[in-house]
Enzyme design. Structure first.
Site, PDB file in Angstrom:
ATOM      1  N   ARG A  60      14.126  -7.106   2.005  1.00 45.40           N
ATOM      2  CA  ARG A  60      13.483  -6.221   2.987  1.00 45.40           C
ATOM      3  C   ARG A  60      12.617  -5.176   2.291  1.00 45.40           C
ATOM      4  NH1 ARG A  60      15.723  -1.613   6.403  1.00 45.40           N
ATOM      5  NH2 ARG A  60      14.425  -1.603   8.287  1.00 45.40           N
ATOM      6  N   HIS A  64       8.747  -4.408   3.190  1.00 44.42           N
ATOM      7  CA  HIS A  64       8.256  -3.091   3.606  1.00 44.42           C
ATOM      8  C   HIS A  64       7.248  -2.529   2.609  1.00 44.42           C
ATOM      9  CE1 HIS A  64      10.974  -1.689   7.059  1.00 44.42           C
ATOM     10  NE2 HIS A  64      11.139  -2.999   6.924  1.00 44.42           N
ATOM     11  N   ASN A  92      11.549   3.319   7.604  1.00 41.49           N
ATOM     12  CA  ASN A  92      12.218   3.294   6.295  1.00 41.49           C
ATOM     13  C   ASN A  92      13.341   4.314   6.152  1.00 41.49           C
ATOM     14  OD1 ASN A  92      10.347   1.345   5.487  1.00 41.49           O
ATOM     15  ND2 ASN A  92       8.962   2.851   4.591  1.00 41.49           N
ATOM     16  N   HIS A 191      17.191 -12.581   7.840  1.00 48.99           N
ATOM     17  CA  HIS A 191      18.160 -11.775   8.586  1.00 48.99           C
ATOM     18  C   HIS A 191      19.543 -12.426   8.583  1.00 48.99           C
ATOM     19  CE1 HIS A 191      15.047  -9.369  11.180  1.00 48.99           C
ATOM     20  NE2 HIS A 191      14.903  -9.192   9.876  1.00 48.99           N
TER      21      HIS A 191
END
Length: 316
Positions: A60, A64, A92, A191
């Site tokens: 992740r 990001h 975040n 996920h």
């Protein structure tokens, strides 16, 4: 005339040379730091062995980073008088993790090759190694990124997808980064090893109609209507510690935890991709690896752009 031809020829050579320099390559550090990847891998494996959840966090973190200014490690920069840190952006803040794992890997690489390997490349390698460590696919990471000297909290707030968004909005966000709907669904498959905080799925488990009743009831035990904001729940209740295709099987049973998960299988254009991945784990793994490579190539800084930070949280 001869001078003009010579000048044009020189310009062409310069352009080709610059283009070659700017191209990422899996062999980028073969001569300048041949033990870079093995050193990073050892640090990442140690971190995930200590906390299994860190695998999803590192994947992740790469996502990001790349969605804001490109894959340039801007997400790692701390707040200063001249830098608005992305760490405190809405998507975040108190959510993205793994900064210290990257910093630790960087310190170990600095000991063997000071000033050579970028933090941006370490993030990319860490995501690959995290996937492989928990049973997911591996791939050859293209390297040669450099680190930004700036960050953008504003872009982090506007460019990163939200857990409340519709399929059309999510698809549009990914397309703007050069990623297809298939890439988006494949990347969402990570996920399967992730966890979410209560506040991100409370509305879905209490108010959605397209959710399995038993699944919602189970989730409510750890996520009350009020309070418990940061209580964690695995995004995949079946095999939360293994990188597999159960995430997609869950979506087909209306057991997606986040709204942004379930929209991938809700009578829309990506239903067929979810179905395909639920039946063909090898195809999911292959597409996930390809999508990660594509994502890692979003607007990297190369050549003489940016810098090689000595400490990932601060510019030199």
């Amino acid at each position: 005339m001869a001078v003009k031809v010579a000048a044009a020829f020189f310009f062409m050579l310069f352009f080709l040379s610059t283009a070659c320099q700017a191209k990422l390559s899996s062999s980028f550090y073969d001569k300048s730091c041949p033990k870079a990847e093995s050193t990073i891998r050892a640090a990442i494996r140690t971190a995930i062995a200590r906390e299994r959840r860190m695998a999803a966090s590192l994947i992740r973190l790469h996502f990001h980073d790349c969605f804001v200014q490109g894959c340039d490690a801007s997400i790692l920069l701390d707040e200063t008088s001249s830098i608005q840190s992305e760490k405190t952006a809405g998507p975040n803040d108190n959510s993205v993790r793994g900064y210290e794992v990257i910093e630790n890997a960087k310190s170990k690489v600095e000991k063997i090759c000071p000033g050579v390997v970028s933090c941006a490349d370490i993030i990319a390698v860490a995501a690959r190694d995290a996937s492989a460590y928990v049973g997911g696919p591996s791939w050859a990471v293209k390297l040669g990124r450099r680190d930004s000297t700036t960050a953008s909290r504003n872009l982090a707030n506007t460019d990163l997808p939200a857990f409340t968004e519709s399929l059309d909005k999510l698809t549009s966000r990914f397309q703007k980064k050069g990623l297809t709907a298939r890439d988006m669904v494949a990347l969402s498959g990570s996920h399967t090893i992730g966890q979410a905080q209560c506040f991100t799925f409370r509305d879905r488990i209490y108010n959605s109609s397209n959710i399995d009743a038993g699944f919602a009831s189970t989730r409510k035990r750890r996520c009350p209507r009020t309070g418990g904001q940061a209580n964690l729940a695995p995004l995949d209740l079946v095999t939360p510690n293994s990188f597999d295709n159960n995430y997609f099987k869950n979506l087909m049973r209306n057991k997606g935890l986040l709204h942004s998960d379930q929209v991938l299988f809700n009578g829309g254009s990506t239903d067929s991709i979810v179905t395909e991945y639920s039946r063909n784990p090898a195809k999911f793994s292959s597409d996930f690896a390809s999508a990660m490579i594509k994502m890692g190539n979003i607007h990297p800084l190369t050549g003489s752009a940016g810098q090689i930070r000595r400490i990932c949280s601060a510019v030199n």
